[in-house]
Design a protein around this motif. Sequence first.
Motif, mmCIF file in Angstrom:
data_model
loop_
_atom_site.group_PDB
_atom_site.id
_atom_site.type_symbol
_atom_site.label_atom_id
_atom_site.label_comp_id
_atom_site.label_asym_id
_atom_site.label_seq_id
_atom_site.Cartn_x
_atom_site.Cartn_y
_atom_site.Cartn_z
ATOM 1 N N ASN A 24 0.816 -1.230 0.000
ATOM 2 C CA ASN A 24 0.000 0.000 0.000
ATOM 3 C C ASN A 24 0.844 1.274 0.000
ATOM 4 O O ASN A 24 0.409 2.309 0.494
ATOM 5 C CB ASN A 24 -0.983 0.009 1.187
ATOM 6 N N ASN A 34 -1.408 5.929 4.097
ATOM 7 C CA ASN A 34 -2.380 4.858 3.908
ATOM 8 C C ASN A 34 -2.643 4.080 5.193
ATOM 9 O O ASN A 34 -3.751 3.580 5.410
ATOM 10 C CB ASN A 34 -1.921 3.925 2.781
ATOM 11 N N LEU A 35 -1.637 4.004 6.054
ATOM 12 C CA LEU A 35 -1.869 3.355 7.356
ATOM 13 C C LEU A 35 -2.817 4.206 8.203
ATOM 14 O O LEU A 35 -3.683 3.677 8.906
ATOM 15 C CB LEU A 35 -0.550 3.140 8.096
ATOM 16 N N GLY A 38 -6.381 3.824 6.779
ATOM 17 C CA GLY A 38 -6.969 2.479 6.723
ATOM 18 C C GLY A 38 -6.971 1.846 5.352
ATOM 19 O O GLY A 38 -7.825 1.003 5.056
ATOM 20 N N SER A 40 -5.801 -0.654 2.643
ATOM 21 C CA SER A 40 -5.163 -1.970 2.551
ATOM 22 C C SER A 40 -4.416 -2.117 1.230
ATOM 23 O O SER A 40 -4.641 -1.371 0.275
ATOM 24 C CB SER A 40 -6.228 -3.059 2.650
ATOM 25 N N VAL A 222 -9.622 -6.991 1.251
ATOM 26 C CA VAL A 222 -9.065 -6.024 2.208
ATOM 27 C C VAL A 222 -9.450 -6.354 3.650
ATOM 28 O O VAL A 222 -8.918 -5.758 4.580
ATOM 29 C CB VAL A 222 -9.471 -4.563 1.860
ATOM 30 N N THR A 338 0.507 -3.875 11.698
ATOM 31 C CA THR A 338 0.529 -3.376 10.317
ATOM 32 C C THR A 338 0.173 -4.464 9.307
ATOM 33 O O THR A 338 -0.239 -4.167 8.183
ATOM 34 C CB THR A 338 1.921 -2.769 10.025
ATOM 35 N N SER A 340 -2.342 -6.144 9.285
ATOM 36 C CA SER A 340 -3.774 -6.066 8.997
ATOM 37 C C SER A 340 -4.050 -5.253 7.726
ATOM 38 O O SER A 340 -5.104 -5.392 7.117
ATOM 39 C CB SER A 340 -4.520 -5.451 10.185
ATOM 40 N N TYR A 341 -3.094 -4.446 7.294
ATOM 41 C CA TYR A 341 -3.239 -3.654 6.066
ATOM 42 C C TYR A 341 -2.597 -4.342 4.854
ATOM 43 O O TYR A 341 -3.134 -4.306 3.763
ATOM 44 C CB TYR A 341 -2.520 -2.306 6.183
ATOM 45 N N HIS A 367 -1.023 4.379 14.548
ATOM 46 C CA HIS A 367 -2.009 3.839 13.602
ATOM 47 C C HIS A 367 -2.600 2.554 14.189
ATOM 48 O O HIS A 367 -1.931 1.868 14.971
ATOM 49 C CB HIS A 367 -1.402 3.635 12.209
ATOM 50 N N ILE A 370 -6.361 -2.836 11.876
ATOM 51 C CA ILE A 370 -7.698 -2.742 11.276
ATOM 52 C C ILE A 370 -8.335 -4.129 11.153
ATOM 53 O O ILE A 370 -7.708 -5.141 11.463
ATOM 54 C CB ILE A 370 -7.660 -2.033 9.893
ATOM 55 N N ASN A 371 -9.564 -4.113 10.705
ATOM 56 C CA ASN A 371 -10.328 -5.352 10.467
ATOM 57 C C ASN A 371 -10.693 -6.103 11.747
ATOM 58 O O ASN A 371 -10.863 -7.323 11.727
ATOM 59 C CB ASN A 371 -9.568 -6.300 9.514
#
Lengths: 417, 87
Positions: A24, A34-35, A38, A40, A222, A338, A340-341, A367, A370-371
Motif C-alpha cells: 500500500n 495509507n496506514l 486504513g 489496505s 481487504v 501493520t 492487517s493492512y 495507527h 484494522i479489520n
Amino acid sequence: MIANPSHPNHHRIVITGVGLTSPNGNDLQEFRQNLLQGVSGVVPYNIRYVGDTLAGVCDYDELRHQKRKEVRRGTRAGSVGVYCAHETILDSGIDWENQDKSRVGVYIGLTEHGNVETENEVYQLQGYDYDTAYWSHHHNPRTVANNPAGEVSLNLGITGPHYTIGAACAAGNAGVIQGAQMLRLNECDVAIGGGVSESIHTFGIFASFKSQGALAEHEDPVRASRPFDVARSGIVVAEGGCLYTLERLDDARRRGANIYGEVVGYSMNSDASDFVLPNPHRQAECIQLALRRAGLAPEEIDVVSTHATGTASGDEQECEALRQVFGEHCENTFFNNTKSYIGHAMGAAGALELAGNLTAFEDGICHPTINVDELDTACDLAGLVVNEPREVGNIRYILNNSFGMLGINSVVIIGKF
Amino acid sequence: MTLAEIREEIIDILHDIAPDEDLSELKDDVTFRDQLELDSMDFLDIVMELRKRHRVQIPEEDYGELASMQRTVTYLEPLLKDVARVS
C-alpha cells in the motif's frame, strides 16, 4: 547496554534514510498516509497450482533504478532490494557519488530465497521431459542465498560486505540489527539494512500455509488480514521490502543528516521448543532483553508494533508474551499491527512494520490494527489501538516485534532523536 | 527456415536477452560484443533459446560461431533448414 548517553557517539546508531515498497505504498510518506487512512494493499491473486487466493502485491516502478536487462536477469527479491536501496540512499541525502563504496555494507533479511526460481525452472522443465539440458544457467546466480544483497551491490557499485540474513519472519529486524552491529564493529561507515520478500511468487508458501490451516480466506480481500479478530483465518502472504540507511551518530551529525530515530536496543533469541508454534515465554524474554539493553522500563515504551499474523494461536501467544512484559501498569503503552493492512511481508515484515510506525515520532499518532469486528478476548490488550488511529502525543520509544518459524525471535527499539 | 528467417529469429532472441538495446542498426559483419552489451551469460541465453525453440544442440566448441549475426546465420542455416519458424 547498546545506547546510553555515556557511550561515545561512535557507538550510537541512527536511522538516516528509509527506502521501501509495500503493498500500500512505495515510499514512507505514502505508506504512512495509507496506514492512517486504513488503506489496505491486499488484492485477489492467482498462482499456479494453488489457484485463486489473496496476496499483498507491490506496484513500485522496477525500471526506476534498473534496466530491463537487469530485471530480466535478476530475481524479484533482487529488484525489490535494488529499489529500496536506491530509495534509502536518496532519502538519506548521502553524497553517493563521493561516498567510499568500500565502506558501505548491505545486510538484507530474508525469510526464504530460491523457491521462486526453482519452482519456475521445474515447471518449464516438464515441457522438455525433465531433460536438465534445458535447465537455466541463471538458476545458480538467482538462487544463491546472497542474491538480493548481491544484486544491490552490483547495481550500486558497493564493494563493501554484502550478504543476507536468513531469519524466517524475524528477518527484517535481523537485517537492521546486523547493520547496527557492523557499524559498531567499524566494518562499514554506512549500513543498508532491513529485509525483502518475493514470497508471493512461490506457490509453495501458499500451499504450505494452506495445508497447515494457516492461509487466510475472505470474500473481501481487504478484510482478509485480521489479527486479533475472533474470525481471523490465517496469513495473507505479501511481497515488499524496506531498507534503512544506518550510520553512527557522529558521522550522521557531521554531515547534518536528517535523523529518523536511534536504535537504542535490540535482541534476538530462540524458543528451542517447536518448528512452528511460538513460545510466549521466550518472546517475553526477548522483549525484556531488548528493554534491559536499552536501559528502559516497559512503561517507557509508547508504541509496540506487534508481529501478529492473523493465525489462531500465534496472535494469542504474542499477546500472552506482551502481557508478561507490559502487565497492567503500562496504561500509556499502545499496541498496533501493520499486517492487517498489507498482509505478512515475510522477510520484509519487521522492517516495513517498523517503518510504518517511525513517522509517529513526528505526528504523535499510533495507527491502528484494522479489520477487528469482534476482538478475541484472548487478544484483548489494554492499549490495543483498534480500527481508528489514536493521537498519543509525544512518542519517545517504539518497540518492534518480529518472530519466525523454528522459534526465532527479534525485537528492535527505536528512540526519538 | 531461410537465411532471412534465421536472422529474424536471432533478432527476436536478442530482443528478449538485451531489451534495452536498439537492434535496428545492427551490423551483421561486426561482432555482437562490439555493438551490444552482451556477456557470457547472454551468449548462453542465445544457445539455450535455440535449444528450447528448435531443439538445436550447439556444442560448446562451436560457441565461437555465434560471434556475429553473419557467422550465426551461416552456422545455423544447415541446422535449421528443415525447421519452420515459430512466430
